[in-house]
Write a protein that holds these residues in place. Structure first.
Motif, PDB file in Angstrom:
ATOM      1  N   TRP A   1      -1.933   0.084  -4.094  1.00 57.53           N
ATOM      2  CA  TRP A   1      -2.688   1.269  -3.620  1.00 57.53           C
ATOM      3  C   TRP A   1      -3.848   0.780  -2.645  1.00 57.53           C
ATOM      4  CZ3 TRP A   1      -7.373   3.996  -2.647  1.00 57.53           C
ATOM      5  CH2 TRP A   1      -7.198   5.180  -2.144  1.00 57.53           C
TER       6      TRP A   1
ATOM      7  N   GLU B   1      -6.617   2.081   0.306  1.00 61.78           N
ATOM      8  CA  GLU B   1      -7.392   3.189   0.810  1.00 61.78           C
ATOM      9  C   GLU B   1      -7.143   3.662   2.388  1.00 61.78           C
ATOM     10  OE1 GLU B   1     -11.977   3.455   1.160  1.00 61.78           O
ATOM     11  OE2 GLU B   1     -11.684   4.666  -0.270  1.00 61.78           O
TER      12      GLU B   1
ATOM     13  N   ARG C   1      -0.679   7.101  -0.787  1.00 64.97           N
ATOM     14  CA  ARG C   1      -0.850   8.706  -0.940  1.00 64.97           C
ATOM     15  C   ARG C   1      -2.005   8.745  -1.828  1.00 64.97           C
ATOM     16  NH1 ARG C   1       5.114  10.668  -2.281  1.00 64.97           N
ATOM     17  NH2 ARG C   1       3.786  12.297  -3.101  1.00 64.97           N
ATOM     18  N   SER C   2      -2.962   9.737  -1.727  1.00 64.09           N
ATOM     19  CA  SER C   2      -4.146   9.863  -2.484  1.00 64.09           C
ATOM     20  C   SER C   2      -3.796  10.210  -3.806  1.00 64.09           C
ATOM     21  CB  SER C   2      -4.986  10.965  -2.063  1.00 64.09           C
ATOM     22  OG  SER C   2      -4.165  12.281  -2.026  1.00 64.09           O
ATOM     23  N   GLU C   3      -2.442  11.005  -4.118  1.00 65.89           N
ATOM     24  CA  GLU C   3      -2.063  11.238  -5.554  1.00 65.89           C
ATOM     25  C   GLU C   3      -1.426  10.006  -6.359  1.00 65.89           C
ATOM     26  OE1 GLU C   3       1.174  12.813  -3.117  1.00 65.89           O
ATOM     27  OE2 GLU C   3      -0.858  12.405  -2.746  1.00 65.89           O
TER      28      GLU C   3
ATOM     29  N   ARG D   1      -2.894   4.100  -8.976  1.00 66.01           N
ATOM     30  CA  ARG D   1      -3.352   2.653  -8.734  1.00 66.01           C
ATOM     31  C   ARG D   1      -3.652   1.718  -9.720  1.00 66.01           C
ATOM     32  NH1 ARG D   1      -8.318   6.475  -5.693  1.00 66.01           N
ATOM     33  NH2 ARG D   1      -6.716   7.792  -5.077  1.00 66.01           N
TER      34      ARG D   1
ATOM     35  N   PRO E   1      -5.183   9.449 -10.561  1.00 62.27           N
ATOM     36  CA  PRO E   1      -6.129  10.400 -10.085  1.00 62.27           C
ATOM     37  C   PRO E   1      -5.626  11.858 -10.110  1.00 62.27           C
ATOM     38  CG  PRO E   1      -4.886   9.711  -8.323  1.00 62.27           C
ATOM     39  CD  PRO E   1      -4.586   8.494  -9.541  1.00 62.27           C
TER      40      PRO E   1
END
Length: 379
Positions: free
Chosen positions: A100, A102, A106-108, A111, A156
């Protein structure tokens, strides 16, 4: 091998430095661990109970193990872990795995980072701590305890849930021994995992799940060196993440029906949900099948610091091929293979430090750890 020496020398030189800039720190043990943790260490009956549950069920079922203080959890989730995933390594050393990025990933997406103790002195001050090592020694009955690897896992919240989209935050059922224990000898009970929650975890946000008693099945390891695993650690979804345990159960003749692709036969397994409060931990056996479902919460994170420990006296497995040209990592995975010396079974303390040893033991706590941690914990 020369490359191995260069990496080792560079890392060992770093450990001796006294001028490394750190963006955050924890104080001494009293701040790292909860007050209840020290009470637990003094309770022989409680330690005996935990050991019994670990070996009978495969994990410390229904037992709240207080370990980390609230201050430690806050330091990790507010500063240390976000900095690590931004690539801010206060030691200047990269972790062994970093999933993962930044601004790219993808944010979802889930990680993960392995061996961040090399990259973060805050993580090192926890997982290399001598008091924690003594705790592991008491639970396992080991004379000494060695660091195998740490693991940060972060799921997350799902702010926008799309029922038809494939989830990418599950952890497929697997055995830790397939990645760790089989690299070393002797095999039997040579490793253990301590899973520490940094948030309150439950079924909604994807807490741990165990196939209770599965550590007693005959070994059914997935191959950690190939992509044809019996269990896919990273690539499973909410419908298939239990399939590894289902296949293993069928192979062990505990399941009279073959599993289907959607894990519909999970009812034939004794799958236990294991909720854990922030700062508490779970020990689990090297051979137990375990994994976790997706984080279905739209507001809550699910973060954990995981420490895998080895018996202090382990050695690498020997090569099958009797040849001077046999690769040094013949039986090891890509993480552990990079630290295996050519034609040697020695487990190097530069990369697998001994964090605790009983006074009467023949091994000793690795010398450089205290200097390293002192730098991290200095106010």
């Amino acid at each position: 091998y020369s490359r191995h020496l260069q990496i080792k020398n560079r890392f060992c030189c770093f450990l001796q430095r006294s001028y490394v800039i750190r963006s955050f720190s924890l104080s001494r043990n009293n701040d790292i661990f909860s007050a209840d943790f020290y009470s637990l260490l003094e309770s022989k009956s409680s330690l005996t109970s935990l050991t019994h549950k670990l070996h009978s069920m495969g994990y410390t079922a229904d037992s709240s193990i207080p370990i980390l203080s609230s201050k430690t959890c806050q330091t990790l989730i507010e500063t240390a872990i976000p900095d690590l995933f931004r690539g801010n390594f206060d030691t200047g050393v990269y972790p062994d795995e970093w999933h993962w990025r930044e601004g790219i990933s993808r944010s979802e997406a889930a990680r993960e980072m392995c061996n961040s103790w090399k990259s973060s002195t805050t993580v090192a001050s926890i997982v290399l701590n001598e008091t924690l090592g003594k705790f592991v020694s008491q639970i396992m009955g080991w004379e000494s305890v060695r660091m195998a690897q740490d693991d940060i896992v972060w799921k997350p919240p799902q702010k926008i849930l799309q029922p038809r989209s494939r989830r990418i935050d599950t952890v497929g059922f697997h055995q830790d021994s397939a990645y760790i224990s089989i690299q070393f000898q002797p095999y039997e009970n040579n490793s253990v995992t301590l899973w520490m929650a940094l948030d309150d975890t439950d079924e909604e946000n994807g807490c741990l799940e165990y196939a209770a008693g599965s550590h007693q099945w005959h070994p059914h390891h997935q191959n950690s060196n190939t992509n044809s695993d019996i269990s896919s650690f990273h690539n499973s979804d909410e419908e298939s993440y239990r399939n590894g345990a289902l296949n293993a159960a069928h192979s062990a003749y505990l399941n009279n029906e073959p599993c289907d692709n959607n894990g519909k036969n999970a009812r034939l397994l004794d799958i236990r949900i294991a909720p854990v409060k922030m700062g508490q931990g779970i020990f689990h056996h090297q051979d137990i099948w375990h994994g976790s479902g997706p984080n279905n919460s739209q507001t809550r994170h699910r973060r954990a610091l995981v420490a895998h420990y080895l018996r202090g006296d382990v050695q690498f497995v020997e090569d099958d091929v009797e040849s001077h040209y046999a690769p040094p990592f013949h039986k090891t995975s890509y993480i552990y293979g990079r630290y295996k010396k050519y034609q040697s079974v020695e487990v190097d303390e530069s990369f697998f430090p001994i964090i605790y040893s009983r006074k009467e033991g023949r091994l000793r706590r690795t010398e450089w750890i205290d200097c390293y941690i002192d730098e991290a914990t200095r106010p």
